[in-house]
Design a protein around this motif. Structure first.
Motif, PDB file in Angstrom:
ATOM      1  N   LYS A 155      20.071  20.712  85.619  1.00 21.74           N
ATOM      2  CA  LYS A 155      20.809  21.112  84.414  1.00 21.74           C
ATOM      3  C   LYS A 155      21.350  22.538  84.581  1.00 21.74           C
ATOM      4  O   LYS A 155      22.479  22.834  84.187  1.00 21.74           O
ATOM      5  CB  LYS A 155      19.912  21.004  83.180  1.00 21.74           C
ATOM      6  N   LEU A 156      20.544  23.412  85.169  1.00 21.22           N
ATOM      7  CA  LEU A 156      20.986  24.796  85.391  1.00 21.22           C
ATOM      8  C   LEU A 156      22.174  24.831  86.361  1.00 21.22           C
ATOM      9  O   LEU A 156      23.151  25.548  86.136  1.00 21.22           O
ATOM     10  CB  LEU A 156      19.820  25.635  85.918  1.00 21.22           C
ATOM     11  N   GLY A 215      13.831  12.242  82.963  1.00 20.94           N
ATOM     12  CA  GLY A 215      14.373  13.577  82.716  1.00 20.94           C
ATOM     13  C   GLY A 215      15.750  13.762  83.328  1.00 20.94           C
ATOM     14  O   GLY A 215      16.610  14.426  82.738  1.00 20.94           O
ATOM     15  N   ILE A 250       9.027  18.071  80.335  1.00 17.39           N
ATOM     16  CA  ILE A 250      10.365  17.972  80.938  1.00 17.39           C
ATOM     17  C   ILE A 250      11.444  18.140  79.873  1.00 17.39           C
ATOM     18  O   ILE A 250      12.440  18.836  80.067  1.00 17.39           O
ATOM     19  CB  ILE A 250      10.511  16.634  81.697  1.00 17.39           C
ATOM     20  N   GLN A 282      11.796  21.756  78.870  1.00 18.19           N
ATOM     21  CA  GLN A 282      12.559  22.511  79.872  1.00 18.19           C
ATOM     22  C   GLN A 282      14.062  22.316  79.689  1.00 18.19           C
ATOM     23  O   GLN A 282      14.839  23.269  79.784  1.00 18.19           O
ATOM     24  CB  GLN A 282      12.169  22.057  81.286  1.00 18.19           C
ATOM     25  N   LEU A 283      14.450  21.053  79.452  1.00 19.31           N
ATOM     26  CA  LEU A 283      15.880  20.761  79.308  1.00 19.31           C
ATOM     27  C   LEU A 283      16.449  21.431  78.063  1.00 19.31           C
ATOM     28  O   LEU A 283      17.585  21.886  78.053  1.00 19.31           O
ATOM     29  CB  LEU A 283      16.101  19.245  79.256  1.00 19.31           C
ATOM     30  N   PRO A 308      14.786  17.922  86.998  1.00 17.82           N
ATOM     31  CA  PRO A 308      15.741  17.803  85.884  1.00 17.82           C
ATOM     32  C   PRO A 308      16.288  19.147  85.408  1.00 17.82           C
ATOM     33  O   PRO A 308      17.511  19.317  85.317  1.00 17.82           O
ATOM     34  CB  PRO A 308      14.933  17.082  84.799  1.00 17.82           C
ATOM     35  N   VAL A 309      15.414  20.117  85.117  1.00 20.34           N
ATOM     36  CA  VAL A 309      15.947  21.386  84.603  1.00 20.34           C
ATOM     37  C   VAL A 309      16.716  22.145  85.690  1.00 20.34           C
ATOM     38  O   VAL A 309      17.716  22.811  85.391  1.00 20.34           O
ATOM     39  CB  VAL A 309      14.832  22.265  83.983  1.00 20.34           C
ATOM     40  N   ALA A 310      16.283  22.022  86.937  1.00 16.31           N
ATOM     41  CA  ALA A 310      17.012  22.691  88.028  1.00 16.31           C
ATOM     42  C   ALA A 310      18.435  22.141  88.113  1.00 16.31           C
ATOM     43  O   ALA A 310      19.395  22.909  88.289  1.00 16.31           O
ATOM     44  CB  ALA A 310      16.276  22.490  89.350  1.00 16.31           C
ATOM     45  N   GLU A 334      16.379  25.278  79.003  1.00 15.60           N
ATOM     46  CA  GLU A 334      17.034  25.628  80.272  1.00 15.60           C
ATOM     47  C   GLU A 334      16.225  26.659  81.065  1.00 15.60           C
ATOM     48  O   GLU A 334      16.751  27.571  81.682  1.00 15.60           O
ATOM     49  CB  GLU A 334      18.481  26.094  80.045  1.00 15.60           C
ATOM     50  N   LYS A 335      14.911  26.485  80.996  1.00  9.94           N
ATOM     51  CA  LYS A 335      13.995  27.298  81.802  1.00  9.94           C
ATOM     52  C   LYS A 335      12.917  26.366  82.361  1.00  9.94           C
ATOM     53  O   LYS A 335      12.635  25.322  81.789  1.00  9.94           O
ATOM     54  CB  LYS A 335      13.347  28.387  80.940  1.00  9.94           C
ATOM     55  N   HIS A 336      12.316  26.770  83.472  1.00 10.27           N
ATOM     56  CA  HIS A 336      11.290  25.939  84.100  1.00 10.27           C
ATOM     57  C   HIS A 336       9.935  26.055  83.398  1.00 10.27           C
ATOM     58  O   HIS A 336       9.576  27.119  82.876  1.00 10.27           O
ATOM     59  CB  HIS A 336      11.101  26.351  85.560  1.00 10.27           C
ATOM     60  N   ILE A 337       9.201  24.945  83.392  1.00  7.29           N
ATOM     61  CA  ILE A 337       7.776  24.934  83.038  1.00  7.29           C
ATOM     62  C   ILE A 337       7.068  24.247  84.201  1.00  7.29           C
ATOM     63  O   ILE A 337       7.359  23.082  84.497  1.00  7.29           O
ATOM     64  CB  ILE A 337       7.508  24.128  81.746  1.00  7.29           C
ATOM     65  N   LEU A 338       6.193  24.941  84.869  1.00 12.93           N
ATOM     66  CA  LEU A 338       5.441  24.307  85.952  1.00 12.93           C
ATOM     67  C   LEU A 338       4.211  23.642  85.366  1.00 12.93           C
ATOM     68  O   LEU A 338       3.403  24.286  84.704  1.00 12.93           O
ATOM     69  CB  LEU A 338       5.043  25.342  87.013  1.00 12.93           C
ATOM     70  N   LYS A 350       9.203  16.670  89.368  1.00 11.62           N
ATOM     71  CA  LYS A 350       9.288  16.891  87.918  1.00 11.62           C
ATOM     72  C   LYS A 350      10.043  18.185  87.586  1.00 11.62           C
ATOM     73  O   LYS A 350      10.381  18.433  86.428  1.00 11.62           O
ATOM     74  CB  LYS A 350       7.886  16.946  87.308  1.00 11.62           C
ATOM     75  N   ASP A 351      10.254  19.014  88.616  1.00  8.11           N
ATOM     76  CA  ASP A 351      11.017  20.249  88.398  1.00  8.11           C
ATOM     77  C   ASP A 351      12.511  20.036  88.613  1.00  8.11           C
ATOM     78  O   ASP A 351      13.310  20.951  88.379  1.00  8.11           O
ATOM     79  CB  ASP A 351      10.495  21.326  89.369  1.00  8.11           C
ATOM     80  N   ALA A 405      19.053  14.791  81.328  1.00  5.51           N
ATOM     81  CA  ALA A 405      19.841  15.964  81.719  1.00  5.51           C
ATOM     82  C   ALA A 405      21.314  15.599  81.843  1.00  5.51           C
ATOM     83  O   ALA A 405      22.203  16.346  81.404  1.00  5.51           O
ATOM     84  CB  ALA A 405      19.316  16.538  83.033  1.00  5.51           C
TER      85      ALA A 405
END
Lengths: 152, 152, 152, 152, 152
Positions: D48-49, D79, C81, C84-85, D44-46, C88-92, D41-42, D83
């Motif tokens: 932030k974007l 996360g 997590i 990713q922050l 936080p970055v979503a 600024e891209k996703h990691i699944l 878990k997806d 963010a």
């Protein structure tokens, strides 16, 4: 060289004083700067502020024995590691949990031993790293007797 | 290429020496730099400092079996991951928990196996990544026998 | 578009291969880059390195069933997590816990289903986000049958 | 002003839609942008974007009742806080744990109440902070009846 | 000098008001800025925003007694420490757990004592650090009677 020492008003012994005295008694040339914060969760930022000017910090605290206190100690420890990574300098954590000893007398012994030994470790890190390398894997303990290396 | 190896005075075996020797014995061209810190929570910043100059680090530690020691190991691991993200270089964690073995003799075996195998992994990461890709999903274990792939 | 896939030598199935094949079979125009690391705690930095050049990463791992393994998975997830922050891209994250199934045969089924479905999710995120929006709140599950929406 | 709303395909109700509708019904001048990710878990970055362009985010999720799901929720929450600190903008977490209710009917009630109330909170934070200040210490609850202030 | 005070609508007592009044009553020259957020997880970013302009923050919250609430408190605390490290300013956490007292009357007493004492601590940190240094290791407690130093 300058060592920052931070302790708390929460602790029931002046841990920072033990660390500061131990350093002053052993190395006349090391400057010690001491700060005090309310509790252990206030240590990370206090150390980060000191590290602007110090070569290393010693962060002293005495978490209580309750479950909540253990969580506080975990949060403080996590913050201390984060502070080190941000500053690229070491912070030695000297925490003594109130439930490590069964009597106040034993608690005092643990505190004094751990504070003194880590005072030395702090100076070794910035001044005599070879002292630590010579003791790699030697089972050193702070707060009690060393466990020693495993014979093999 | 340069590999940083950090171990502790807390551990009861000179884990860093096993890692360093394994690398020196296998790759004559790899330089190994060794540092020692008091305990596992001191590993993250020590690795970050080494990574200024090294291509990868191996962080060795031997957490005790008590609940408090497990929390320390968790904090150290979290910090090691954070350090890697800040440096954009790998740090291989080589931790052996004192309670993984029922005898000192077995503990030594685990330590030696884990240290040696991760010494190889460290070099593979920076020098021969194909060696790891060839073993994707093959159930490799460090510290004991491989579990192998699941037949399907 | 480029998808990074990272898996481990610890896992007992080549999870990254399943993900990579699924993407290649479905989208001819997507480039897949595959890396392998020793264990799940090595995934965060490996993904961060790949994200310098990839649009998204899929991080595959198979944590063991012991308490220590669960802590490792938690540390790895936290790091993923964080990565990713920072990027600024996703990691699944595609983790399958060894104790999720009672037989190796069932474990294989879970791994294949979860890997394939998340391969699709990864591409949806970077290429067809509407596919995900259309399924908001629809009780999708990876590794088994969807639970579906609650009727109300 | 623009509010980002992110929900998941894992949840069993379209939580983001409830939040988006509540905002649209109450404030005609607020723009709502909606995204959907696979799981919590997806988020936080979503978020932030989205915060690159939005004034605040609402992050919706429905963690399962198993122990593993609770760990996931903890990782996602951590996360989301990270963010926020990186973006210096708020993200309101709207999580409903599947085990909070004993029936699907009750779960729906909790979800609707929590989503709607936090939709208002999100707008208050960016537009009418006085509304929150007026309710300091008033025992507000989202997902059920307010507990109210303690009389003293 | 300026002190930021943030509290929540979740708490069942206006904790921020107690802190703000205590400061205003004791130091006429200190400016207090008060903000209110929905819950404790919203405190870290709110404090970070205030610290752009304040010398220190006091973050007040009243987590519930359930297991989930304890996790929330842990996440909030971790975020508060992170915010401090990013800002290089202190945030004093003033959390009172609903299960710390067996009656509402006792809870009010704890809240008032803890809020008032930490109001003083906040001002000491920025204005009179010697007051804290004089009490290093003196077993201070907020929310109840001091435990005092251990005699030795």
């Amino acid at each position: 060289m300058k060592v920052g020492v931070v302790d708390t008003t929460f602790a029931r012994l002046d841990m920072g004083k033990i660390v500061a005295n131990e350093i002053a008694d052993t190395w006349a040339d090391i400057i010690v700067v001491k700060r005090t914060v309310p509790g252990i969760k206030d240590l990370p930022v206090a150390c980060k502020l000191l590290l602007a000017d110090c070569d290393i910090c010693v962060a002293c605290g005495m978490p209580g024995g309750a479950e909540k206190d253990k969580v506080c100690a975990h949060e403080a420890s996590t913050g201390l590691i984060q502070a080190q990574l941000m500053c690229e300098k070491h912070i030695l954590e000297v925490f003594v949990h109130e439930d490590e000893a069964s009597s106040e007398k034993d608690l005092v012994k643990i505190v004094e031993d751990r504070c003194r030994k880590h005072a030395h470790n702090a100076v070794y890190i910035i001044k005599q790293p070879q002292r630590l390398r010579d003791n790699a894997g030697s089972g050193k303990r702070q707060g009690g007797q060393d466990k020693g290396s495993i014979n093999h």
